[in-house]
Design an enzyme around this catalytic site. Structure first.
Site, short mmCIF file in Angstrom:
data_model
loop_
_atom_site.label_atom_id
_atom_site.label_comp_id
_atom_site.label_asym_id
_atom_site.label_seq_id
_atom_site.Cartn_x
_atom_site.Cartn_y
_atom_site.Cartn_z
N CYS A 1 -77.71 82.79 2.49
CA CYS A 1 -76.57 81.90 3.23
C CYS A 1 -77.04 80.60 3.93
O CYS A 1 -76.57 79.68 3.78
CB CYS A 1 -75.33 82.62 3.70
SG CYS A 1 -75.68 83.67 5.05
N HIS B 1 -71.13 79.03 9.09
CA HIS B 1 -72.17 79.09 9.70
C HIS B 1 -72.62 77.63 10.15
O HIS B 1 -72.35 76.54 9.63
CB HIS B 1 -73.30 79.45 8.75
CG HIS B 1 -73.57 80.85 8.51
ND1 HIS B 1 -72.58 81.83 9.07
CD2 HIS B 1 -74.45 81.70 7.57
CE1 HIS B 1 -73.15 83.03 8.27
NE2 HIS B 1 -73.97 82.93 7.82
#
Length: 340
Positions: free
Chosen positions: A129, A243
């Protein structure tokens, strides 16, 4: 070709988002099935107004399937992804099992979709990710001035640990709010609520975590340039979803802030929210979105050709499920699925 699809790990956090993304993006389907461990088999899943049984993950379940979207632990993937490929499917695998295999393309469609022309093992790896969102932002800048060095610090959401990470963070926040003792950490390396964790991943070589090594190795493979130097520090923060990354770049050639903004503004999959207009990307704003948000573009005066960026994305969507579905879309749209 309208494919038959199987979603493996369908009851997990990423599997659930995969179902949402398939529906939202109107992915073409001849049929679909949902597979999971024996523990989840027999449950029901709602998809596009219909109810489907969750089937146990077995080799025979892949018969007649063209595309497998898989989100399982690496150990499970090493067993079942080759079985699905041998049954004639192309497997888009979200685990870490195949990412550095030289015969498995590691793909972010905005960056290296052409790697999907050749899939020797029938498996395509979905990157980590934190790597995905970074390379989406780096690609247009690399094309412009060629990146020499990347120094990146991440601020990674609790959901990177899956549903168990989210539940743990929420329980800790609730306990703090009530003035009660905080439950012991199990999903994370230590208490995350009111804290940040630079050690929330397995240790790797030379003092770097496995997550940090993923960013180093995967970036080079996806970008197709082993000369790019990557120095990462990954950190878990008490955020549910999304994130964020602080990225410092040094280039081989001159590049201005204005040139970087222009390149990012027209780059596929990027939303420019630069603070020159009073905007900055935030994890809360990125949640539920498929794009990578870039802002705080600044010149680094300490090196001849340097820039600083702030990059944010939904780690469950673009960082996992959406990227996998986009890979499948490319395979269908360009006719690169094997004909039965």
């Amino acid at each position: 070709m309208v494919p038959s699809v199987a979603v493996v790990g369908a009851t997990g956090a990423v599997g659930e988002i995969m179902r949402q993304v398939l529906s939202e993006r109107k992915f073409p389907l001849r049929s679909i099935k949902f597979l999971a461990s024996e523990r989840s088999a027999g449950k029901s899943i709602e998809f596009q107004g219909k109810t489907y049984p969750v089937e146990p993950l077995r080799a025979e379940a892949f018969a007649g399937v063209d595309v497998v979207l898989s989100s399982t632990p690496a150990l499970v993937s090493r067993e079942f992804s080759p079985l699905a490929a041998r049954a004639g499917a192309v497997v888009v695998d979200n685990s870490s099992a195949w990412r550095m295999d030289p015969d498995v393309p590691l793909v972010v469609p905005e960056v290296n979709a052409d790697a999907l022309r050749n899939i020797p093992k029938g498996i395509v790896a979905n990157p980590n990710c934190s790597t995905i969102q970074m390379v989406v932002a780096l690609k247009p800048l690399h094309d412009l001035a060629r990146i020499k060095r990347v120094v990146v610090s991440t601020y990674q959401a609790s959901s990177g640990k899956g549903a168990k990470g989210l539940f743990e963070l929420e329980a800790q926040v609730a306990a703090l709010g009530r003035g009660e003792p905080v439950p012991a950490a199990k999903a994370h390396a230590a208490q995350l609520a009111g804290n940040v964790l630079p050690h929330d991943w397995k240790a790797g070589e030379d003092g770097y975590s496995e997550e940090e090594w993923k960013m180093i190795r995967e970036t080079r493979k996806i970008m197709g340039d082993d000369s790019i130097l990557v120095s990462p520090t990954t950190v878990r923060v008490p955020v549910r979803v999304g994130h964020a990354e602080s990225i410092n770049l040094e280039f081989h050639m001159p590049i201005s802030v204005e040139q970087a903004r222009a390149a990012l503004a027209r780059a596929p999959g990027v939303v420019l929210r630069d603070d020159s207009r009073g905007e900055v990307p935030l994890p809360l704003d990125a949640e539920g979105c498929d794009e990578v948000f870039v802002g705080r573009i600044r010149r680094d005066p300490t090196v001849p050709n340097g820039l600083n960026l702030w990059v944010v994305a939904d780690n469950l969507r673009k960082g996992a499920a959406t990227n996998a579905v986009q890979i499948a879309e490319v395979l269908v749209q360009r006719g690169w699925l094997p004909r039965r």
